[in-house]
Enzyme design. Structure first.
Site, PDB file in Angstrom:
ATOM      1  N   ASP A  68      -6.786  -0.430   9.847  1.00 13.38           N
ATOM      2  CA  ASP A  68      -5.798   0.191  10.736  1.00 13.38           C
ATOM      3  C   ASP A  68      -6.357   1.400  11.461  1.00 13.38           C
ATOM      4  OD1 ASP A  68      -5.979   1.444   8.202  1.00 13.38           O
ATOM      5  OD2 ASP A  68      -4.067   2.461   8.504  1.00 13.38           O
ATOM      6  N   ARG A  86     -13.236  -4.265  20.100  1.00 15.42           N
ATOM      7  CA  ARG A  86     -12.314  -4.072  18.978  1.00 15.42           C
ATOM      8  C   ARG A  86     -11.747  -5.406  18.528  1.00 15.42           C
ATOM      9  NH1 ARG A  86     -10.699   0.274  22.304  1.00 15.42           N
ATOM     10  NH2 ARG A  86      -8.749  -0.772  22.912  1.00 15.42           N
ATOM     11  N   LYS A 146       2.373   1.255   6.249  1.00 17.00           N
ATOM     12  CA  LYS A 146       1.652   2.378   5.652  1.00 17.00           C
ATOM     13  C   LYS A 146       1.932   3.657   6.418  1.00 17.00           C
ATOM     14  CE  LYS A 146      -2.258   4.144   6.449  1.00 17.00           C
ATOM     15  NZ  LYS A 146      -3.677   4.516   6.697  1.00 17.00           N
ATOM     16  N   GLU A 191       1.586   6.903   0.846  1.00 19.30           N
ATOM     17  CA  GLU A 191       0.211   7.409   0.761  1.00 19.30           C
ATOM     18  C   GLU A 191       0.172   8.936   0.823  1.00 19.30           C
ATOM     19  OE1 GLU A 191      -4.206   7.064   2.879  1.00 19.30           O
ATOM     20  OE2 GLU A 191      -2.527   5.933   3.697  1.00 19.30           O
ATOM     21  N   GLU A 213      -2.270  11.622   0.302  1.00 14.58           N
ATOM     22  CA  GLU A 213      -3.702  11.790   0.063  1.00 14.58           C
ATOM     23  C   GLU A 213      -4.045  13.261  -0.145  1.00 14.58           C
ATOM     24  OE1 GLU A 213      -8.145  10.923   1.943  1.00 14.58           O
ATOM     25  OE2 GLU A 213      -6.363  10.277   3.055  1.00 14.58           O
ATOM     26  N   LYS A 273      -0.329   4.480  -2.564  1.00 16.51           N
ATOM     27  CA  LYS A 273      -1.729   4.560  -2.172  1.00 16.51           C
ATOM     28  C   LYS A 273      -2.201   6.004  -2.328  1.00 16.51           C
ATOM     29  CE  LYS A 273      -5.054   3.631   1.531  1.00 16.51           C
ATOM     30  NZ  LYS A 273      -5.335   2.943   2.811  1.00 16.51           N
ATOM     31  N   SER A 307      -7.041  -0.121  -1.698  1.00 19.10           N
ATOM     32  CA  SER A 307      -6.682  -0.227  -0.286  1.00 19.10           C
ATOM     33  C   SER A 307      -7.770   0.517   0.466  1.00 19.10           C
ATOM     34  CB  SER A 307      -5.301   0.383  -0.013  1.00 19.10           C
ATOM     35  OG  SER A 307      -4.984   0.288   1.365  1.00 19.10           O
ATOM     36  N   TYR A 357      -7.277   9.200  10.663  1.00 22.34           N
ATOM     37  CA  TYR A 357      -7.341   7.792  11.031  1.00 22.34           C
ATOM     38  C   TYR A 357      -7.007   7.623  12.497  1.00 22.34           C
ATOM     39  CZ  TYR A 357      -7.542   6.676   6.077  1.00 22.34           C
ATOM     40  OH  TYR A 357      -7.921   6.582   4.773  1.00 22.34           O
TER      41      TYR A 357
END
Length: 364
Positions: free
Chosen positions: A31, A53, A146, A187, A189, A229, A302, A364
């Protein structure tokens, strides 16, 4: 239990969540945003355009059935462009995943923004219009979603404000997803940037995970239809004292057992800048640590960089390298599948298996 969900909705969410992490399967995180994939491509001298891509994602999704990738990967997180993209022959890329019984998912957050009142901390944006986006993604074939929240360890941080604001936003996102038939991956993190020790990371991770699940319960999240996650508990990348896989496993399982409800279906760890090999070794140690009673969830993966670094290195943007690149994906997926079963012995080599994948303040 979420009163806003019917029994049929709960059943669907539970079945999707269980299928993603069943039998030692995990998630391929593909992603990367347009900007982030551009950085990956720059490392191998490939131009960042829509055709490249598409070709790269098609490479990831079009392994021969004999490769058995669907035995190792249960779900794949996509960027919005990829969800609606077609391959060179006109086949929707989502269909390529479905042919391997890999469940398509979608990144739904809009990135992080500064959190006012803090010293450079952030909160993730994207709640506005999320319901409408979820409905569109579900119609496009996505079955899970996500949302990434980012917290950084410092001398005084993360602040309680940053923890609570990100926990609340994660819970709000997760309940909106469930109302539209998408299994939410939660998630939170805790970044590995810094000189902090293993013990400090465990302390912060426990605070963060506990706050997240308090918020999820306050929002009536249907836990049986969700996945977590998190980061593994590791020392900071700049910490002079390194940890063994067994020490990482002990700290990680302890943190989870103190904070994550048993009703959560699975824990799909992010790789967080670990090398491909370290991510597999640590996951293997986590699955071998302690007794099963302390680990009521599927403990899986993941991974983005830790599944794709060797793929990119083998591909180099050249069509003739596609088979070699796909073989690298098969090998890393198999290695992590075996790690989920606690049976990985470090005997699978890769083009970038030992390379550090750490990126400071990774986005990301």
């Amino acid at each position: 239990m979420a009163p806003a969900l019917t029994k049929e909705q709960q059943d669907e969410l539970r079945q999707i969540a269980n299928a993603i992490v069943s039998n030692g399967k995990g998630i391929l995180a593909a992603d990367e945003s347009t900007g982030t994939i551009g950085k990956r491509f720059a490392g191998i001298g490939v131009e960042n355009n829509e055709t490249n891509r598409r070709d790269y994602r098609e490479l990831l999704f079009s392994l021969d059935k004999e490769a058995g990738i669907g035995n190792y990967i249960g779900g794949c997180i996509l960027f919005e462009e990829t969800l609606f993209q077609k391959g060179a022959d006109g086949t929707p890329l989502v269909q390529l995943l479905q042919e391997h019984n890999i469940i398509p998912g979608i990144k739904v957050d809009k990135g992080v923004v500064p959190l006012p009142g803090t010293d450079g901390e952030t909160v993730t944006q994207g709640i506005d219009g999320l319901g409408e986006r979820c409905a569109k993604y579900k119609a496009g074939g996505a079955q899970f979603a996500k949302w990434r929240a980012v917290l950084k360890i410092s001398d005084k941080g993360p602040s309680e404000l940053a923890i609570q604001e990100n926990a609340y936003t994660l819970a709000r996102y997760a309940t909106i997803c469930q109302q539209h038939g998408l299994v939410p991956i939660v998630e939170p993190e805790v970044l590995c940037d810094g000189t902090h020790t293993l013990e400090r990371c465990q302390e912060v991770s426990e605070r963060v995970f506990a706050a997240v699940y308090k918020a999820c319960l306050d929002h009536n999240l249907y836990l049986e239809g969700s996945l977590l996650k998190p980061n593994m508990v590791t020392p900071g990348m700049q910490c002079p004292v390194k940890a063994t896989p067994e020490q990482v496993a002990c700290a990680t399982v302890t943190a989870l057992s103190r904070t994550v409800p048993p009703a959560v279906v699975g824990v799909t760890f992010l790789s967080g800048g670990q090398s491909e090999e370290a991510a597999s070794q640590n996951l293997n140690a986590i699955n071998n640590f302690g007794d099963k009673a302390r680990k009521p969830w599927a403990l899986s993966f993941s991974y983005g960089r830790a599944l794709q670094a060797s793929v990119l290195k083998a591909w180099q943007g050249k069509p003739e390298n596609v088979p070699a690149a796909q073989n690298e994906l098969r090998k890393r997926a198999y290695a992590n599948h075996m790690a989920c079963l606690g049976k990985y012995h470090g005997d699978i080599e890769g083009a970038s298996a030992g390379d550090s994948l750490f990126i400071a303040n990774h986005q990301y």
